[in-house]
Design a protein around this motif. Structure first.
Motif, mmCIF file in Angstrom:
data_model
loop_
_atom_site.group_PDB
_atom_site.id
_atom_site.type_symbol
_atom_site.label_atom_id
_atom_site.label_comp_id
_atom_site.label_asym_id
_atom_site.label_seq_id
_atom_site.Cartn_x
_atom_site.Cartn_y
_atom_site.Cartn_z
ATOM 1 N N MET A 124 -14.683 -2.189 -47.992
ATOM 2 C CA MET A 124 -14.381 -3.297 -48.884
ATOM 3 C C MET A 124 -13.042 -3.090 -49.585
ATOM 4 S SD MET A 124 -17.132 -4.983 -48.250
ATOM 5 C CE MET A 124 -16.852 -6.377 -49.359
ATOM 6 N N LEU A 125 -12.299 -4.163 -49.734
ATOM 7 C CA LEU A 125 -11.015 -4.148 -50.432
ATOM 8 C C LEU A 125 -11.142 -4.976 -51.703
ATOM 9 C CD1 LEU A 125 -8.709 -4.888 -47.355
ATOM 10 C CD2 LEU A 125 -9.065 -2.670 -48.447
ATOM 11 N N THR A 126 -10.658 -4.444 -52.806
ATOM 12 C CA THR A 126 -10.773 -5.171 -54.068
ATOM 13 C C THR A 126 -9.564 -4.918 -54.953
ATOM 14 O OG1 THR A 126 -12.155 -5.500 -56.034
ATOM 15 C CG2 THR A 126 -12.078 -3.283 -55.128
ATOM 16 N N THR A 127 -9.287 -5.865 -55.827
ATOM 17 C CA THR A 127 -8.199 -5.725 -56.797
ATOM 18 C C THR A 127 -8.680 -4.981 -58.031
ATOM 19 O OG1 THR A 127 -7.346 -7.853 -56.043
ATOM 20 C CG2 THR A 127 -6.457 -7.014 -58.096
ATOM 21 N N ARG B 89 -24.465 -0.827 -51.666
ATOM 22 C CA ARG B 89 -25.924 -0.724 -51.634
ATOM 23 C C ARG B 89 -26.480 -1.192 -50.298
ATOM 24 N NH1 ARG B 89 -30.782 -3.158 -53.122
ATOM 25 N NH2 ARG B 89 -32.097 -1.871 -54.489
ATOM 26 N N MET B 90 -25.871 -2.199 -49.700
ATOM 27 C CA MET B 90 -26.424 -2.730 -48.452
ATOM 28 C C MET B 90 -25.823 -2.079 -47.212
ATOM 29 S SD MET B 90 -24.751 -6.522 -48.522
ATOM 30 C CE MET B 90 -23.010 -6.817 -48.214
ATOM 31 N N GLY B 91 -24.925 -1.103 -47.407
ATOM 32 C CA GLY B 91 -24.489 -0.332 -46.253
ATOM 33 C C GLY B 91 -23.009 -0.275 -45.968
ATOM 34 N N ALA B 92 -22.165 -0.910 -46.807
ATOM 35 C CA ALA B 92 -20.725 -0.765 -46.605
ATOM 36 C C ALA B 92 -20.351 0.709 -46.764
ATOM 37 C CB ALA B 92 -19.955 -1.617 -47.619
ATOM 38 N N SER B 93 -19.353 1.141 -46.031
ATOM 39 C CA SER B 93 -19.007 2.567 -46.004
ATOM 40 C C SER B 93 -18.171 3.015 -47.190
ATOM 41 C CB SER B 93 -18.272 2.893 -44.703
ATOM 42 O OG SER B 93 -19.134 2.758 -43.601
ATOM 43 N N GLY B 94 -17.753 2.087 -48.016
ATOM 44 C CA GLY B 94 -16.975 2.455 -49.185
ATOM 45 C C GLY B 94 -16.062 1.316 -49.589
ATOM 46 N N PHE B 95 -15.155 1.586 -50.507
ATOM 47 C CA PHE B 95 -14.197 0.555 -50.878
ATOM 48 C C PHE B 95 -12.895 1.190 -51.318
ATOM 49 C CE2 PHE B 95 -15.615 1.520 -55.132
ATOM 50 C CZ PHE B 95 -14.561 1.146 -55.969
ATOM 51 N N LEU B 96 -11.861 0.390 -51.292
ATOM 52 C CA LEU B 96 -10.529 0.860 -51.609
ATOM 53 C C LEU B 96 -9.815 -0.214 -52.417
ATOM 54 C CD1 LEU B 96 -8.938 3.460 -50.715
ATOM 55 C CD2 LEU B 96 -7.767 2.011 -49.069
ATOM 56 N N LEU B 97 -9.037 0.215 -53.385
ATOM 57 C CA LEU B 97 -8.235 -0.737 -54.149
ATOM 58 C C LEU B 97 -7.070 -1.222 -53.295
ATOM 59 C CD1 LEU B 97 -8.071 1.062 -57.621
ATOM 60 C CD2 LEU B 97 -9.728 -0.626 -56.807
ATOM 61 N N PRO C 3 -14.608 -4.715 -33.494
ATOM 62 C CA PRO C 3 -13.863 -3.634 -34.151
ATOM 63 C C PRO C 3 -14.761 -2.461 -34.522
ATOM 64 C CG PRO C 3 -14.364 -5.331 -35.741
ATOM 65 C CD PRO C 3 -14.835 -5.854 -34.403
ATOM 66 N N ASP C 4 -14.145 -1.303 -34.689
ATOM 67 C CA ASP C 4 -14.872 -0.143 -35.203
ATOM 68 C C ASP C 4 -14.966 -0.211 -36.723
ATOM 69 O OD1 ASP C 4 -15.070 1.233 -32.617
ATOM 70 O OD2 ASP C 4 -12.899 1.488 -32.815
ATOM 71 N N VAL C 5 -13.887 -0.718 -37.349
ATOM 72 C CA VAL C 5 -13.801 -0.801 -38.807
ATOM 73 C C VAL C 5 -13.318 -2.184 -39.206
ATOM 74 C CG1 VAL C 5 -12.690 0.119 -40.885
ATOM 75 C CG2 VAL C 5 -13.293 1.674 -39.012
ATOM 76 N N VAL C 6 -13.952 -2.773 -40.210
ATOM 77 C CA VAL C 6 -13.501 -4.045 -40.782
ATOM 78 C C VAL C 6 -13.039 -3.784 -42.208
ATOM 79 C CG1 VAL C 6 -14.131 -6.387 -41.447
ATOM 80 C CG2 VAL C 6 -15.107 -5.380 -39.371
ATOM 81 N N LEU C 7 -11.781 -4.133 -42.494
ATOM 82 C CA LEU C 7 -11.282 -4.114 -43.870
ATOM 83 C C LEU C 7 -11.612 -5.475 -44.464
ATOM 84 C CD1 LEU C 7 -7.755 -2.459 -43.426
ATOM 85 C CD2 LEU C 7 -9.914 -1.379 -44.042
ATOM 86 N N MET C 8 -12.514 -5.506 -45.431
ATOM 87 C CA MET C 8 -13.071 -6.767 -45.909
ATOM 88 C C MET C 8 -12.723 -7.009 -47.378
ATOM 89 S SD MET C 8 -15.136 -9.288 -44.828
ATOM 90 C CE MET C 8 -16.311 -8.646 -43.614
ATOM 91 N N ASP C 9 -11.933 -8.045 -47.633
ATOM 92 C CA ASP C 9 -11.644 -8.435 -49.008
ATOM 93 C C ASP C 9 -12.927 -8.932 -49.662
ATOM 94 O OD1 ASP C 9 -10.327 -9.100 -51.327
ATOM 95 O OD2 ASP C 9 -9.514 -10.979 -50.561
ATOM 96 N N VAL C 10 -13.129 -8.577 -50.912
ATOM 97 C CA VAL C 10 -14.355 -8.980 -51.603
ATOM 98 C C VAL C 10 -14.392 -10.484 -51.828
ATOM 99 C CG1 VAL C 10 -15.629 -8.807 -53.773
ATOM 100 C CG2 VAL C 10 -14.697 -6.745 -52.725
ATOM 101 N N ARG C 11 -13.283 -11.042 -52.297
ATOM 102 C CA ARG C 11 -13.265 -12.457 -52.671
ATOM 103 C C ARG C 11 -12.429 -13.257 -51.678
ATOM 104 N NH1 ARG C 11 -13.686 -9.626 -57.444
ATOM 105 N NH2 ARG C 11 -15.236 -10.425 -58.913
ATOM 106 N N THR D 183 -15.490 5.081 -57.153
ATOM 107 C CA THR D 183 -16.826 4.708 -56.705
ATOM 108 C C THR D 183 -17.889 5.264 -57.640
ATOM 109 O OG1 THR D 183 -16.067 4.712 -54.407
ATOM 110 C CG2 THR D 183 -18.438 4.757 -54.767
ATOM 111 N N ARG D 184 -17.733 6.522 -58.035
ATOM 112 C CA ARG D 184 -18.718 7.119 -58.928
ATOM 113 C C ARG D 184 -18.686 6.436 -60.298
ATOM 114 N NH1 ARG D 184 -16.538 11.893 -56.727
ATOM 115 N NH2 ARG D 184 -15.623 12.507 -58.712
ATOM 116 N N ARG D 185 -17.487 6.073 -60.761
ATOM 117 C CA ARG D 185 -17.408 5.386 -62.049
ATOM 118 C C ARG D 185 -18.083 4.016 -61.966
ATOM 119 N NH1 ARG D 185 -12.268 5.275 -62.762
ATOM 120 N NH2 ARG D 185 -11.712 3.085 -62.757
ATOM 121 N N LEU D 186 -17.884 3.343 -60.854
ATOM 122 C CA LEU D 186 -18.525 2.046 -60.643
ATOM 123 C C LEU D 186 -20.035 2.174 -60.767
ATOM 124 C CD1 LEU D 186 -18.527 -0.933 -59.468
ATOM 125 C CD2 LEU D 186 -18.770 0.146 -57.243
ATOM 126 N N ILE D 187 -20.601 3.146 -60.082
ATOM 127 C CA ILE D 187 -22.047 3.331 -60.105
ATOM 128 C C ILE D 187 -22.507 3.767 -61.489
ATOM 129 C CG2 ILE D 187 -23.947 4.673 -59.132
ATOM 130 C CD1 ILE D 187 -22.293 4.771 -56.518
#
Length: 227
Positions: free
Chosen positions: A83-86, A98-106, A49-57, A133-137
């Motif tokens: 990354m996908l997260t609740t 930090r290790m290179g994921a392109s971002g995350f989405l709720l 795939p070009d993009v993987v939607l990855m659930d965190v847990r 993302t900025r709030r997380l950091i």
């Protein structure tokens, strides 16, 4: 060009919903899905795939470990990972960025946001859901007992490149940086490319984290990104 997407989530209804939404787009093809991290790694190897939607847990292997596996692949086989997260503040997500994921989405983000996120990530950009993302950091570094001191690696940057990195950390796009600095967008792109090359950064998400970790931007600084 069609964007090939793999969906990894342990909830079958989530996978089906995302697949139906994305498959309805003319420029997106869902090439596979996975119910855990082990399956995600195997499916990514199979369908490229070009993009993987990855659930965190996820069971067996969590999304963080699966993302680390995929992001360590050679560049010609390495997908973009979103990354996908609740939860909007999640230490796992920080580590993934930090290790290179392109971002995350709720997971409860509006459908249009998911579609746009896939397109942006496939195009090589990062730092999705920027306010979150900025709030997380910001919160991650606010919770540390001591603030990072200025890193010597910033010495490799010119004054203008350092300013560009600071503006990236504020969540500004290239056009916004160009307007702020009264220069052309092409000039900004050149500065961004040099910053990434000198600091070994892959994308804007890593650039934001680098700005905090190197002490260039401090949590609570008036010039720092705000939620």
């Amino acid at each position: 060009m069609t964007i090939r997407v793999l969906i990894a989530d342990d909830q079958a209804m989530v996978r089906a919903g995302f697949a139906a939404l994305l498959a309805a787009q003319d420029d997106i093809e869902v090439v596979g899905d996975a119910a855990d991290g082990v399956e995600a790694v195997a499916e990514a190897s199979r369908c490229r795939p070009d993009v993987v939607l990855m659930d965190v847990r996820m069971p067996k292997m969590d999304g963080l470990a699966a993302a680390r596996n995929l992001l360590s692949l050679p560049e010609d086989r390495r997908p973009r990972v979103l990354m996908l997260t609740t939860f909007d503040v999640d230490d796992y997500v920080y580590e993934a960025l930090r290790m290179g994921a392109s971002g995350f989405l709720l997971k409860d983000a509006p459908p249009d946001d998911l579609i746009a996120a896939v397109r942006v990530v496939a195009d090589g950009e990062a730092l999705l859901a920027p306010s979150v993302t900025r709030r997380l950091i910001e919160e991650f570094f606010s919770s540390r007992p001591t603030e990072p001191v200025r890193s010597s690696k910033l010495d490799a940057l010119t004054a203008r490149e350092e300013e560009v990195l600071r503006l990236i950390a504020r969540g500004m796009s290239n056009p916004e940086i160009a307007s702020h600095l009264f220069v052309s967008e092409q000039t900004v792109k050149s500065h961004v490319g040099k910053v990434f090359a000198k600091l070994g950064l892959r994308d804007r998400a890593q650039a934001v984290i680098c700005a905090y970790e190197s002490g260039l931007v401090k949590a609570g600084d008036p010039r720092s990104p705000k939620p």
